[in-house]
Write a protein that holds these residues in place. Structure first.
Motif, PDB file in Angstrom:
ATOM      1  N   VAL A  87      -4.479   4.902  -3.422  1.00  0.00           N
ATOM      2  CA  VAL A  87      -4.164   4.124  -1.937  1.00  0.00           C
ATOM      3  C   VAL A  87      -2.940   5.243  -1.501  1.00  0.00           C
ATOM      4  O   VAL A  87      -2.576   4.774  -0.259  1.00  0.00           O
ATOM      5  CB  VAL A  87      -3.562   2.742  -2.253  1.00  0.00           C
ATOM      6  CG1 VAL A  87      -4.909   2.180  -2.358  1.00  0.00           C
ATOM      7  CG2 VAL A  87      -2.593   2.605  -2.946  1.00  0.00           C
ATOM      8  N   TYR A 103     -10.747   0.704  -5.898  1.00  0.00           N
ATOM      9  CA  TYR A 103     -10.569  -0.775  -5.332  1.00  0.00           C
ATOM     10  C   TYR A 103      -9.512  -0.681  -4.046  1.00  0.00           C
ATOM     11  O   TYR A 103      -9.848  -1.265  -3.289  1.00  0.00           O
ATOM     12  CB  TYR A 103     -10.072  -1.623  -6.378  1.00  0.00           C
ATOM     13  CG  TYR A 103      -9.642  -3.278  -5.800  1.00  0.00           C
ATOM     14  CD1 TYR A 103     -10.757  -3.984  -5.461  1.00  0.00           C
ATOM     15  CD2 TYR A 103      -8.407  -3.706  -5.574  1.00  0.00           C
ATOM     16  CE1 TYR A 103     -10.613  -5.243  -4.864  1.00  0.00           C
ATOM     17  CE2 TYR A 103      -8.205  -4.792  -5.238  1.00  0.00           C
ATOM     18  CZ  TYR A 103      -9.171  -5.657  -4.781  1.00  0.00           C
ATOM     19  OH  TYR A 103      -9.002  -6.932  -4.244  1.00  0.00           O
ATOM     20  N   ILE A 119     -10.176  -1.882  -0.298  1.00  0.00           N
ATOM     21  CA  ILE A 119      -9.535  -2.708   0.559  1.00  0.00           C
ATOM     22  C   ILE A 119      -9.174  -2.315   1.679  1.00  0.00           C
ATOM     23  O   ILE A 119      -8.835  -2.983   2.659  1.00  0.00           O
ATOM     24  CB  ILE A 119      -8.862  -3.905  -0.274  1.00  0.00           C
ATOM     25  CG1 ILE A 119      -7.957  -2.926  -1.113  1.00  0.00           C
ATOM     26  CG2 ILE A 119      -9.975  -4.285  -1.418  1.00  0.00           C
ATOM     27  CD1 ILE A 119      -6.693  -3.956  -1.675  1.00  0.00           C
ATOM     28  N   HIS A 120      -8.211  -1.077   1.562  1.00  0.00           N
ATOM     29  CA  HIS A 120      -7.923  -0.600   2.760  1.00  0.00           C
ATOM     30  C   HIS A 120      -8.683   0.347   3.722  1.00  0.00           C
ATOM     31  O   HIS A 120      -8.196   0.808   4.768  1.00  0.00           O
ATOM     32  CB  HIS A 120      -6.543   0.267   2.326  1.00  0.00           C
ATOM     33  CG  HIS A 120      -5.594  -0.583   1.556  1.00  0.00           C
ATOM     34  ND1 HIS A 120      -4.653  -1.343   2.216  1.00  0.00           N
ATOM     35  CD2 HIS A 120      -5.243  -0.353   0.358  1.00  0.00           C
ATOM     36  CE1 HIS A 120      -3.839  -1.958   1.565  1.00  0.00           C
ATOM     37  NE2 HIS A 120      -4.190  -1.483   0.287  1.00  0.00           N
ATOM     38  N   ALA A 160       0.920  -1.227  -0.081  1.00  0.00           N
ATOM     39  CA  ALA A 160      -0.162  -0.007   0.106  1.00  0.00           C
ATOM     40  C   ALA A 160       0.953   1.159  -0.037  1.00  0.00           C
ATOM     41  O   ALA A 160       0.479   2.257  -0.523  1.00  0.00           O
ATOM     42  CB  ALA A 160      -0.761   0.062   1.326  1.00  0.00           C
ATOM     43  N   ASN A 184      -2.745  -3.206 -16.832  1.00  0.00           N
ATOM     44  CA  ASN A 184      -3.738  -4.324 -16.201  1.00  0.00           C
ATOM     45  C   ASN A 184      -5.097  -3.933 -15.570  1.00  0.00           C
ATOM     46  O   ASN A 184      -4.947  -4.108 -14.424  1.00  0.00           O
ATOM     47  CB  ASN A 184      -2.724  -5.312 -15.569  1.00  0.00           C
ATOM     48  CG  ASN A 184      -2.159  -4.647 -14.461  1.00  0.00           C
ATOM     49  OD1 ASN A 184      -2.227  -3.311 -14.176  1.00  0.00           O
ATOM     50  ND2 ASN A 184      -1.499  -5.554 -13.449  1.00  0.00           N
ATOM     51  N   PRO A 185      -5.660  -3.021 -16.089  1.00  0.00           N
ATOM     52  CA  PRO A 185      -7.208  -2.440 -15.295  1.00  0.00           C
ATOM     53  C   PRO A 185      -7.639  -3.720 -15.141  1.00  0.00           C
ATOM     54  O   PRO A 185      -7.846  -4.998 -15.875  1.00  0.00           O
ATOM     55  CB  PRO A 185      -7.820  -1.766 -16.325  1.00  0.00           C
ATOM     56  CG  PRO A 185      -7.166  -1.988 -17.819  1.00  0.00           C
ATOM     57  CD  PRO A 185      -5.666  -2.623 -17.738  1.00  0.00           C
ATOM     58  N   PHE A 186      -8.282  -3.758 -14.051  1.00  0.00           N
ATOM     59  CA  PHE A 186      -9.236  -4.847 -13.569  1.00  0.00           C
ATOM     60  C   PHE A 186     -10.641  -4.833 -14.560  1.00  0.00           C
ATOM     61  O   PHE A 186     -10.982  -3.763 -14.867  1.00  0.00           O
ATOM     62  CB  PHE A 186      -9.770  -4.666 -12.293  1.00  0.00           C
ATOM     63  CG  PHE A 186      -8.767  -4.597 -11.215  1.00  0.00           C
ATOM     64  CD1 PHE A 186      -7.653  -5.470 -11.297  1.00  0.00           C
ATOM     65  CD2 PHE A 186      -8.894  -3.713 -10.042  1.00  0.00           C
ATOM     66  CE1 PHE A 186      -6.691  -5.599 -10.158  1.00  0.00           C
ATOM     67  CE2 PHE A 186      -7.980  -3.679  -9.015  1.00  0.00           C
ATOM     68  CZ  PHE A 186      -6.802  -4.596  -9.212  1.00  0.00           C
ATOM     69  N   PRO A 187     -11.027  -6.024 -14.985  1.00  0.00           N
ATOM     70  CA  PRO A 187     -12.099  -5.771 -15.661  1.00  0.00           C
ATOM     71  C   PRO A 187     -13.711  -5.468 -14.902  1.00  0.00           C
ATOM     72  O   PRO A 187     -14.545  -6.150 -14.916  1.00  0.00           O
ATOM     73  CB  PRO A 187     -12.444  -7.458 -16.195  1.00  0.00           C
ATOM     74  CG  PRO A 187     -11.514  -8.162 -15.196  1.00  0.00           C
ATOM     75  CD  PRO A 187     -10.672  -7.441 -14.756  1.00  0.00           C
ATOM     76  N   LYS A 188     -13.492  -4.267 -14.461  1.00  0.00           N
ATOM     77  CA  LYS A 188     -14.474  -3.461 -13.815  1.00  0.00           C
ATOM     78  C   LYS A 188     -14.631  -2.311 -14.343  1.00  0.00           C
ATOM     79  O   LYS A 188     -13.988  -1.749 -15.332  1.00  0.00           O
ATOM     80  CB  LYS A 188     -14.156  -3.549 -12.340  1.00  0.00           C
ATOM     81  CG  LYS A 188     -13.870  -4.608 -11.506  1.00  0.00           C
ATOM     82  CD  LYS A 188     -13.366  -4.437 -10.245  1.00  0.00           C
ATOM     83  CE  LYS A 188     -13.122  -5.616  -9.299  1.00  0.00           C
ATOM     84  NZ  LYS A 188     -14.431  -6.496  -8.716  1.00  0.00           N
ATOM     85  N   SER A 189     -15.487  -1.372 -13.863  1.00  0.00           N
ATOM     86  CA  SER A 189     -15.679  -0.060 -14.259  1.00  0.00           C
ATOM     87  C   SER A 189     -14.509   0.786 -14.152  1.00  0.00           C
ATOM     88  O   SER A 189     -13.624   0.469 -13.278  1.00  0.00           O
ATOM     89  CB  SER A 189     -16.772   0.547 -13.802  1.00  0.00           C
ATOM     90  OG  SER A 189     -16.771   0.958 -12.247  1.00  0.00           O
ATOM     91  N   ARG A 193      -5.253   4.158 -10.087  1.00  0.00           N
ATOM     92  CA  ARG A 193      -5.468   3.101  -9.323  1.00  0.00           C
ATOM     93  C   ARG A 193      -4.202   3.172  -8.329  1.00  0.00           C
ATOM     94  O   ARG A 193      -4.639   2.947  -6.990  1.00  0.00           O
ATOM     95  CB  ARG A 193      -5.548   2.040  -9.956  1.00  0.00           C
ATOM     96  CG  ARG A 193      -6.178   0.694  -9.188  1.00  0.00           C
ATOM     97  CD  ARG A 193      -6.136  -0.449 -10.276  1.00  0.00           C
ATOM     98  NE  ARG A 193      -4.945  -0.876 -10.677  1.00  0.00           N
ATOM     99  CZ  ARG A 193      -5.022  -2.002 -11.402  1.00  0.00           C
ATOM    100  NH1 ARG A 193      -5.843  -2.412 -12.058  1.00  0.00           N
ATOM    101  NH2 ARG A 193      -3.741  -2.633 -11.440  1.00  0.00           N
ATOM    102  N   ALA A 194      -3.184   3.183  -8.477  1.00  0.00           N
ATOM    103  CA  ALA A 194      -1.941   3.149  -7.789  1.00  0.00           C
ATOM    104  C   ALA A 194      -2.046   4.434  -6.685  1.00  0.00           C
ATOM    105  O   ALA A 194      -1.590   4.472  -5.538  1.00  0.00           O
ATOM    106  CB  ALA A 194      -0.661   3.044  -8.312  1.00  0.00           C
TER     107      ALA A 194
END
Lengths: 285, 434
Positions: free
Chosen positions: A198, A140, A144-145, A118, A128-133, A194-195
Motif C-alpha cells: 500500500v 488486499y 481496498i485503497h 495506509a 498474521n497473514p490472512f487465511p487467503k492465498s 502486504r504492508a
C-alpha cells in the motif's frame, strides 16, 4: 535508478513500490528529508484510569531505523501503536499530547485513521497473514485503497512488493497457495510485503522476530536493512543485539517513561542513565 | 526441604510412593466415572432407538387384499349417462361389499356379512374404486381386479400384534374373521407390501390410509420461512451487536434479554405468535407462514448467540492486520471476521433450525394442530407439521396408530440426523479451505 541516485546523494525521497519517485518540489523533498518524520510532545496513553505512558517527548528520524527497547510492560509497544492510531481500536484507551507526522497532528479530528494507517504500515509480533492465498494477502491493501484499476497493475504491485520483501523467489510459483502454509519467517516477510504493497511512508514493527528462529531472524534483519533505504522504520524489540544490529537510533523505555534516546552506538557503548546501563548489561529486565 | 545428604530425595521415600498411589487411584476413579457416564448415555440412547425402531418399522409395510370387483352398471350408473360427477356419488360401498361376499359365497347371515366386510379398509377400497371409475367411466360394467388395504385390525393381526389365543371378546377381530383372513393369506390374495401410503398420504381417520406427506410438506414450508427469516435477522443482529453497537446500558439490556429469550419455553413463543401474528396482524390460522415466523422467533436467540461466539472466536490478530493496512472497521469485519466465522454461524443456524423442526408446543398455539387431509399447496394454506402429527397420532387409541407414531418419529429423527450431518459437512468443508 534515479531514486537510488538521490538516496546516494543523501537526500531522502518517497518512492512507490514500483520504484517510481513521487513527484514533489525539491524544497519539499528536502524539508521532508531533514525534518523528523514524527514529533511527539507530552504523549500520554491511558488504559481506563491507568496511565501507561507518562508524557513522552521524542522525534523520529525521517530515515533509518529507530529501535524502541525496554523491559516488558515499559510501554514501548503502546508507544509504537500511537503512530498508526491502533490504540483507537482498544476500548477505553485514550491518547493525549501532540503527535505530528510531517508537521500534521495525526490525532486531529480531521485525520481519518483509515488513511493514516495506509501511510503508516505495521508488522505484528506474531505473523498474521490472512487465511487467503499469498497473492490475495498482498493484493488486499491495494484493492481496498483502489490503488490498481487493472489486473496487470495489481499483479505488478504484488510482484514488486514480494520482491522487496525478499519473498518473490520463494513463492512466485505458488501464489495461489494459502499464506498460512508458509513457514514462520516467510509469513512474517509476507506480512511485510502486504504492508509495502500500500506504499506506506513508515513501517512499524512490533517485535517482528520474536516468533522466529535465528536463521529467519537473520533474513528479516537483512530485509529491514534494505527497507530502511525507502521507509522510515520504527521497531520494538526485546533483543538488544537486534537493536544494536539494525537500528541507527535507540530509545530506552522504562515503566512508561522515555529514559534515554540517542544514536544506537551511544546507547550501547556509552549510556548516560544508570537504568539504561543496567538494562543493556543484563542487570535488570 | 532439600534432599538428605544420604542421597534419598523426598520424592523417593515410602510416603512419597504412597502419595503417588493415592493420586493414581484418584485418577483411575475419575476415568471410571467418565466411562460409566458414557456407557449410561449410550445405553439410554440405544434403548430409545431400539424401542422406537422396534415398534415403528412394521409401519413401513402393510397388508393388501387383491380382489375382483364387478362394477355393476345397475348399482353405480342406473341411468347409463356415464356422467363422471354422478358416478362419483354412486354407492361404491355396495360394489365392494358384493365383491367380498362373492369371494365367500357361504356367508349369508347379515351379521357375518358385516364382519366379513370389515376385513378390508372400507373407505380405502371404496375411494379407490370410485377414483378409478371417475378417471375412466368406460370401466362401468366390467370386472376389475384391485388391490386395496386391509383394515387396520387385519393388518395388526397379520403383523402378530393381536393375540390369536386371547378370548374372542378380548380382541378386536373375531374367530370367523381370523379364518377368512388365513384363507385369503394362504391363497396369496392378502399380501404384505411396502407401505407407500404412509409417505404419500395425509392424515386420515383410518390408520391404514394415514400418511405423513401433508405433515412433512407443512414442516418443510414452516422451516423454509423460519430459515429465511431467522438467519438474516439473527446474523445481522449478532454482527451489529458484536461489532458496531456502542457499549452502554441499553445494549447490555438487549444482550441480557437475548440470552434470556434462549431459555424461554417454546410454548410462550406460540402464545406470542397467537397474539401478534393471528390476532393483531390477522394472518391465517394453521398456516406454515405463521408457524415459520413463530419458529423463527424461537430460533433467533440461538442463532444470535452462536454467531456472536463464532465472531468472538476469530483471532483478533487477523482484524489487526486488516486495520493496520488501512481497512475500515466495517471492511475488516465483512472481509475477514464474518467469513472466518461463517462455519460457526452456519452450524449454529442449522442446529437452531433443526431444533425448530422438532418443536410442537408453539405450533399448537397457532392452530397447526388441525386435522388436515390435504397437502398444503401454499404458505397460507392450513397445514400440520411432523411433530404435531406425531403428537396427534400418539393420542389415538388403535394399536395401528402406535406403530405409525413410531414410524413418524423415525422419519423425524432421520431428517434431524441429515440436517446435523449437513451442518458438520458444511463446517468441515468451509474450514478445510485453509
Amino acid at each position: 535508478m534515479e531514486a537510488n541516485a538521490i538516496q546516494d546523494s543523501g537526500l531522502f525521497r518517497p518512492v512507490t513500490p514500483g520504484g517510481e519517485v513521487i513527484k514533489m518540489s525539491e524544497k519539499r523533498a528536502h524539508a521532508l528529508a531533514v525534518e523528523p518524520k514524527f514529533k511527539c510532545r507530552d504523549v500520554r496513553v491511558f488504559y481506563g484510569a491507568t496511565e501507561a505512558l507518562h508524557g513522552i517527548d521524542m522525534d523520529i528520524e525521517n530515515t533509518g531505523v529507530t529501535a524502541l527497547i525496554g523491559p516488558s510492560g515499559c510501554g514501548k509497544s503502546t508507544f509504537l501503536r500511537v503512530f498508526n492510531r491502533m490504540n483507537d481500536t482498544i476500548p477505553n484507551a485514550r491518547v493525549t499530547g501532540d503527535i505530528l507526522m510531517d508537521g500534521e497532528n495525526i490525532y486531529d479530528k480531521k485525520i481519518d485513521p483509515v488513511l493514516l494507517r495506509a501511510r503508516v504500515g505495521m508488522v505484528f509480533q506474531k505473523p498474521n497473514p490472512f487465511p487467503k492465498s499469498i497473492y490475495d494477502n498482498v493484493a488486499y491493501g491495494p484493492r481496498i485503497h483502489g490503488l490498481a484499476t487493472k489486473k496487470n497493475d495489481l499483479n505488478e504491485i504484488v510482484e514488486t512488493s514480494l520482491q522487496k520483501a525478499g519473498l518473490w523467489n520463494e513463492v512466485k510459483d505458488r501464489l495461489k497457495d494459502p499464506g498460512t502454509s508458509l513457514s514462520g519467517g516467510q509469513q512474517q516477510r509476507l506480512v511485510i510485503a502486504r504492508a509495502i504493497a500500500v506504499s506506506p511512508e513508515v513501517i512499524l514493527m512490533d517485535e517482528p522476530a520474536s516468533a522466529l528462529d535465528p536463521i529467519a531472524t537473520a533474513k528479516l534483519e537483512e530485509l529491514i536493512d534494505e527497507l530502511k533505504e525507502k521507509f522510515c522504520i520504527v521497531i520494538v524489540t526485546h533483543s538488544m543485539a537486534q537493536a544494536a544490529r539494525v537500528s541507527q537510533k535507540t530509545a530506552f523505555f522504562h515503566l512508561g517513561d522515555l529514559v534515554e534516546y540517542d544514536d544506537t552506538e551511544v546507547i550501547f557503548k556509552n549510556p548516560k542513565d544508570q537504568r539504561t546501563q543496567d538494562y543493556i548489561t543484563g542487570r535488570t529486565g | 526441604m532439600s534432599s538428605s545428604p544420604t542421597g534419598i530425595s523426598i520424592h523417593q521415600s515410602d510416603r512419597a510412593l504412597k502419595r503417588l498411589k493415592v493420586r493414581k487411584a484418584k485418577e483411575a476413579r475419575f476415568r471410571m466415572c467418565g466411562i460409566g457416564a458414557v456407557v449410561a448415555a449410550v445405553t439410554m440412547l440405544g434403548w430409545l432407538l431400539v424401542s422406537i425402531v422396534g415398534t415403528g418399522y412394521t409401519a413401513f409395510y402393510q397388508h393388501y387384499l387383491t380382489i375382483d370387483v364387478e362394477l355393476t352398471e345397475s348399482v353405480i350408473d342406473p341411468t347409463g349417462a356415464r356422467d363422471p360427477d354422478e358416478l362419483r356419488k354412486a354407492n361404491f360401498r355396495k360394489i365392494i361389499q358384493e365383491a367380498i361376499y362373492d369371494r365367500f359365497p357361504t356367508v349369508t347371515e347379515r351379521r357375518e356379512k358385516s364382519e366379513l366386510f370389515k376385513i378390508v379398509s372400507a373407505s380405502g377400497a371404496t375411494n379407490q374404486a370410485r377414483q378409478m371409475v371417475y378417471n375412466d367411466p368406460t370401466l362401468v360394467g366390467k370386472t376389475l381386479t384391485i388391490t386395496v388395504p386391509t383394515s387396520d385390525d387385519v393388518d395388526q393381526l397379520l403383523k402378530g400384534y393381536i393375540d390369536r389365543d386371547a378370548p374372542e371378546n378380548r380382541r378386536k377381530i373375531s374367530n370367523k374373521q381370523i379364518v377368512w383372513v388365513d384363507a385369503l393369506t394362504e391363497t396369496g390374495e392378502i399380501k404384505s407390501k411396502f407401505n407407500t401410503t404412509f409417505f404419500t398420504a395425509t392424515d386420515s381417520r383410518d390408520p391404514e390410509l394415514a400418511g405423513i406427506a401433508g405433515a412433512v410438506v407443512g414442516s418443510l414450508m414452516a422451516l423454509f420461512v423460519a430459515f429465511a427469516v431467522s438467519v438474516p435477522v439473527g446474523v445481522g443482529a449478532a454482527v451489529y451487536l458484536e461489532e458496531f453497537a456502542p457499549q452502554n446500558r441499553f445494549t447490555d439490556f438487549v444482550e441480557i434479554n437475548i440470552n434470556n429469550l434462549a431459555a424461554v419455553p417454546s410454548i410462550v413463543f406460540g402464545l406470542l405468535g397467537l397474539a401478534v401474528f393471528l390476532n393483531f396482524f390477522g394472518m391465517p390460522r394453521s398456516a406454515p407462514l405463521v408457524g415459520g415466523l413463530v419458529l423463527a422467533l424461537m430460533t433467533l436467540p440461538t442463532i444470535i448467540i452462536a454467531t456472536r461466539s463464532a465472531l468472538r472466536a476469530v483471532s483478533p490478530s487477523i482484524v489487526d492486520g486488516a486495520l493496520s493496512l488501512g481497512a475500515s472497521h466495517t471492511q475488516a469485519v465483512f472481509h475477514h471476521k464474518v467469513p472466518l466465522a461463517a462455519p460457526g454461524i452456519l452450524t449454529g443456524s442449522i442446529i437452531g433450525i433443526a431444533q425448530a423442526l422438532g418443536e410442537t408446543a408453539p405450533l399448537l398455539m397457532i392452530g397447526m394442530v388441525a386435522f388436515v387431509t390435504e397437502i398444503p399447496s401454499g404458505l397460507t394454506e392450513p397445514a400440520s407439521a411432523l411433530p404435531v402429527q406425531i403428537f396427534l397420532w400418539s393420542d389415538s387409541a388403535e394399536r395401528a396408530w402406535a406403530e405409525r407414531t413410531s414410524a413418524a418419529i423415525i422419519v423425524l429423527l432421520s431428517v434431524l440426523i441429515c440436517m446435523n450431518a449437513l451442518a458438520i459437512f458444511l463446517r468441515s468443508r468451509l474450514e478445510r479451505r485453509w
